[in-house]
Design an enzyme around this catalytic site. Sequence first.
Site, PDB file in Angstrom:
ATOM      1  CB  ALA A   1      39.209  41.995  42.989  1.00  0.00           C
ATOM      2  NE  ARG A   2      39.422  48.112  39.662  1.00  0.00           N
ATOM      3  CZ  ARG A   2      40.242  49.137  39.523  1.00  0.00           C
ATOM      4  NH1 ARG A   2      41.131  49.132  38.523  1.00  0.00           N
ATOM      5  NH2 ARG A   2      40.201  50.160  40.353  1.00  0.00           N
TER       6      ARG A   2
ATOM      7  CE  LYS B   1      44.751  24.937  33.540  1.00  0.00           C
ATOM      8  NZ  LYS B   1      44.971  26.393  33.770  1.00  0.00           N
TER       9      LYS B   1
ATOM     10  CD  GLU C   1      47.454  28.289  43.162  1.00  0.00           C
ATOM     11  OE1 GLU C   1      46.495  27.944  42.471  1.00  0.00           O
ATOM     12  OE2 GLU C   1      48.239  29.202  42.840  1.00  0.00           O
TER      13      GLU C   1
END
Length: 308
Positions: A116-117, A174, A201
């Site tokens: 979150a940060r 990727k 997920e």
Amino acid sequence: MALTNAGTNSPDSQAKGAPAQPEERELDPGTGPHNGEGRTPDSSVSELVSQRPSTAEIYDRLTKMRHLLMTREFGLQEILTKIDILRSEFQYGHNYNPIEHVSSRVKSLDSIVDKARRKGIPFTAEDIGANLLDIAGIRLTCSFVSDTYTMRDLLLSQTDLTLLRERDYIADPKDNGYQSLHLVIEVPVFLAGGPEKVPVEIQLRTVAMDFWASLEHKIHYKDDTEVPRHLTDALKLAADMSAALDDSMERIHNEILELHKEAEAEAPSGGGTTRIHHPLSENPIPDGESRELLRAILDSFDRRPPQR
């Protein structure tokens, strides 16, 4: 002689050896010790105290965050149950299991706070729930590439599941070579207060993909140091070799299946009857209840009333 005021520094008092008293001055808002913004330390503390959330507000946010984690755990269990049912149905009904391994986790609070940060997400249950869709996660390791898409289709065919997001890194790997099929699926969780839709997920990959990703994860996970170019090149080469191995093993698997089908088709049919492949022909019936079940099924073909 009359005594002078104790709060003054008169020449008489100093002459008699009395200690000098400091003058008392009112602090000018523009002078003296302050925080540079014209506020005294006392006013700064008062503002901080006034801005501090109440105990009720802190408890409310804590309760909502606990509820969020609880629903993610429940959503995880709902999807795991569906996967387990499909796994068992494949084993019993098709004599084949496309799933090699299942693992799952709910992110720890430390991991949620850190992510979150990094993403600049306010730490409230509403913002976390709307922006972090991978708090509950499941990894399905399948035998072959086709099995990953089979499991995807079987899950998405269930009417209570909704696809929120899909990223196919198998069809489009990727740059570093990573391959996996990522789904974010919404599942309803029925609580005492009513149903809630919970995102989970799901990562689907082959054994070879999982092996490569595990090693790559150990090198890069939460490591700020730059990995030497020759190592990243070696990892990309290993990813390409892993993809080639998947293709080769699946091709061999499909050819073996075709050989079995041809052998069954060419097998002689004795007595004018058709040879039918059945799981019971490969899986011997054990003693006990299964044997009784088989006897009851065979007896059901006899039209005569059962003997008592």
